[in-house]
Design a protein around this motif. Structure first.
Motif, short mmCIF file in Angstrom:
data_model
loop_
_atom_site.label_atom_id
_atom_site.label_comp_id
_atom_site.label_asym_id
_atom_site.label_seq_id
_atom_site.Cartn_x
_atom_site.Cartn_y
_atom_site.Cartn_z
N LEU A 67 0.83 -1.21 0.00
CA LEU A 67 0.00 0.00 0.00
C LEU A 67 0.86 1.26 0.00
O LEU A 67 0.53 2.26 -0.65
N SER A 68 1.96 1.23 0.75
CA SER A 68 2.87 2.38 0.77
C SER A 68 3.43 2.65 -0.62
O SER A 68 3.62 3.81 -1.02
N ARG A 69 3.69 1.59 -1.38
CA ARG A 69 4.20 1.76 -2.74
C ARG A 69 3.12 2.36 -3.65
O ARG A 69 3.41 3.18 -4.53
N LEU A 70 1.86 1.96 -3.43
CA LEU A 70 0.76 2.46 -4.25
C LEU A 70 0.32 3.87 -3.86
O LEU A 70 -0.36 4.54 -4.63
N ASN A 71 0.71 4.30 -2.66
CA ASN A 71 0.22 5.56 -2.12
C ASN A 71 0.99 6.75 -2.68
O ASN A 71 1.83 7.36 -2.01
N THR A 72 0.69 7.09 -3.92
CA THR A 72 1.36 8.22 -4.58
C THR A 72 0.56 9.52 -4.47
O THR A 72 1.04 10.57 -4.88
N GLY A 73 -0.64 9.44 -3.92
CA GLY A 73 -1.48 10.62 -3.82
C GLY A 73 -2.46 10.77 -4.97
O GLY A 73 -3.37 11.61 -4.91
N PRO B 89 -13.35 4.43 -4.33
CA PRO B 89 -11.96 4.02 -4.10
C PRO B 89 -11.31 3.48 -5.37
O PRO B 89 -11.99 2.95 -6.26
N ASN B 90 -10.01 3.64 -5.48
CA ASN B 90 -9.23 2.98 -6.54
C ASN B 90 -8.63 1.66 -6.04
O ASN B 90 -8.53 0.69 -6.79
N VAL B 91 -8.20 1.68 -4.77
CA VAL B 91 -7.56 0.50 -4.16
C VAL B 91 -8.18 0.28 -2.79
O VAL B 91 -8.35 1.22 -2.02
N VAL B 92 -8.52 -0.98 -2.49
CA VAL B 92 -9.05 -1.33 -1.17
C VAL B 92 -8.27 -2.52 -0.63
O VAL B 92 -8.02 -3.49 -1.35
N MET B 93 -7.87 -2.41 0.63
CA MET B 93 -7.25 -3.54 1.32
C MET B 93 -8.25 -4.10 2.32
O MET B 93 -8.72 -3.39 3.22
N VAL B 94 -8.62 -5.37 2.14
CA VAL B 94 -9.52 -6.07 3.06
C VAL B 94 -8.64 -6.91 3.99
O VAL B 94 -7.87 -7.75 3.53
N GLY B 95 -8.74 -6.66 5.28
CA GLY B 95 -7.82 -7.28 6.23
C GLY B 95 -7.67 -8.78 6.08
O GLY B 95 -6.56 -9.31 6.10
#
Length: 495
Positions: free
Chosen positions: A268-274, A317-323
């Motif tokens: 997610l940190s890699r995808l988090n470009t803003g 959303p563009n990206v969702v992380m499901v735990g």
């Protein structure tokens, strides 16, 4: 306005009994006073502090929370706890400091139970422990640290200490002290040695009292770059390429404690470009991710993964992380969500990458949906890293070479754990990530659509790429871990 002098804190017993506590972080010396406290105590406080002060009235609930925060923060100031533990000769001596009186929390010598708990937390941080287990038995109270995945017993005080220790932890984590029949979950936020530490607290009733597990979450150490996870170059390049796709489902699988959440957070940190709207659904939220919207599940009010995922489409959303995909409904909704052109990341408890496909089919995910939506499955393990100070070398046996997938006549130098002061006599220090990545390329997607078996998909996916054992073998060859450790975590029978 005068500047506050150096804070001289009252004892815990005085602050709790009299209803006054010195409030930290103020420009002037300020006393918090509990509602209903005797005003005459202010004269005693003035004599004890030797200075004038401002007064801030606090209601009872606020005062109790403030009292817990002040004494937790004071005791976890870092060097002060370290010095206290060392000066007393270790954690065992903190047990000896506890008075024989029944009411330990209200003792007059600076709340020995608080000292013990904070000493336990501080020592756990020094030893890189991920969890503290406090477990009452018939005669003793077992206190253990989980270090590099293994439990290590550090103290066995008398069981009579269980009640005051558990009560103090409940106060610190805002749990109901009176409720002893039901499990409870809470959180403590601490600052120690310049680090922000979140402590997740979970209680559970047992035969001899309440069992408590404290999970220590170091935010700075948890948020790693993808390049820091220890993937081999082939796995890293293919995983990074998969993350660049705009839609589909990416799964991370493995047993509990194998680092799945860390891998997802790094992705997610890699995808988090803003440029994208990234949201997470977690149970619970373990670490704060700057710039990412995180939602914690609350099953008491019906806020679960499936229900929230259905509603989240309106948040664009563009990206969702499901735990975690735990049931058929969550699996179905996750894949349907990804089929709308979004990227979904999640975890699944399976032993291998290809095993996730069988698990998803068992949950009712149709083959056509797997074929069109699945992008990649990462399986991973953590193996303990040998202590570089004390590890010992020898030549691998034929049986070990065979178990590692090497020819039996291979001349291979391997290393075993020994134990020394540097590694607290465990022989290991730290852990290494081991990965296998199944990428759903065109051939795999066709096989999924045709309902191919798990074994057939596994053979096709790893014909030219390494499996878990292959990736772990490089750590044995480089001397970073032992043969036994690799076979424990990655052998085929345990995959």
């Amino acid at each position: 306005m005068t500047t506050a002098p150096a804070i001289q804190q009252f004892t815990y017993a005085f602050a709790k009994d009299k209803g006054v506590v010195v409030l930290p972080g103020r420009d002037v010396l300020t006393l918090g006073m509990r509602a209903g406290a005797d005003p005459l105590v202010l004269l005693e406080a003035r004599r004890a502090l030797g200075s004038s002060f401002e007064l801030e009235p606090l209601d009872r609930d606020t005062y109790e929370r403030t009292l817990a925060d002040v004494f937790t923060a004071d005791a976890l100031a870092g060097d002060s706890v370290d010095a206290a533990v060392d000066a007393r000769g270790g954690l065992e001596s903190l047990i000896d400091d506890l008075p024989k009186a029944a009411d330990l929390l209200d003792g007059q010598d600076d709340a020995p139970v608080i000292r013990l708990i904070n000493g336990l937390i501080h020592e756990a941080m020094k030893q890189r422990a991920s969890d503290i287990h406090i477990d009452p038995f018939e005669e003793t109270l077992s206190i253990r640290y989980r270090i590099d995945g293994d439990l290590v017993e550090v103290l066995t005080p008398p069981r009579k200490l269980a009640a005051p220790i558990v009560s103090r932890i409940k106060v610190m984590s805002r749990l109901d002290i009176a409720e002893k029949r039901l499990p409870q979950d809470g959180r403590i936020s601490l600052s120690a040695g310049g680090k922000s530490i979140d402590v997740r607290v979970a209680t559970l009733p047992t035969r001899y009292g309440e069992r408590v597990v404290l999970r220590l979450l170091d935010t700075k150490n948890a948020l790693l770059n993808l390049t820091d996870l220890g993937m081999d170059e082939d796995t890293y390049q293919r995983f990074a390429e998969t993350l660049s796709q705009p839609n589909g489902v990416i799964l991370v699988t493995g047993p509990v404690g194998s680092g799945k959440t860390t891998t997802l957070y790094s992705a997610l940190s890699r995808l988090n470009t803003g440029r994208d709207n990234i949201m997470t659904l977690e149970d619970p939220v373990e670490y704060g991710l700057p710039g990412i919207s995180q939602t914690q599940m609350d099953h008491k009010v019906g806020l679960n993964f499936a229900a929230t995922l259905r509603s989240i489409l309106r948040q664009d959303p563009n990206v969702v992380m499901v735990g975690e995909i735990r049931d058929s409904e969550t699996a179905e909704v996750t894949f349907e969500f990804a089929s709308t052109g979004r990227l979904a990341l999640s975890t699944l408890h399976t032993n291998s990458a290809s095993g996730a496909i069988t698990r998803l089919r068992d949950m009712g995910v149709e083959d056509y949906l797997l074929s069109s939506t699945l992008r990649a499955i990462m399986a991973q393990r953590l193996v303990r890293k040998l202590c570089p100070v004390c590890k010992t070398s020898r030549t691998a046996t034929h049986a070990e070479c065979d178990a590692l997938g090497l020819p039996g006549d291979t001349e291979l130098t391997v290393y075993d754990p020994q134990g020394c002061i540097s590694c607290a006599q465990t022989g290991f220090t730290g852990r290494l990530g081991v990965y296998e990545l199944l990428v759903a390329d065109r051939a795999i997607r066709n096989m999924l659509g045709e309902g191919a078996s798990e074994d057939a998909i596994d053979q096709a996916a790893f014909a030219r790429h390494d499996r878990l054992l292959d990736n772990a073998r490089r750590y044995v060859i480089s001397g970073e871990t032992s043969v036994a450790e690799v076979l424990r975590a990655c052998r085929k029978g345990g995959q």
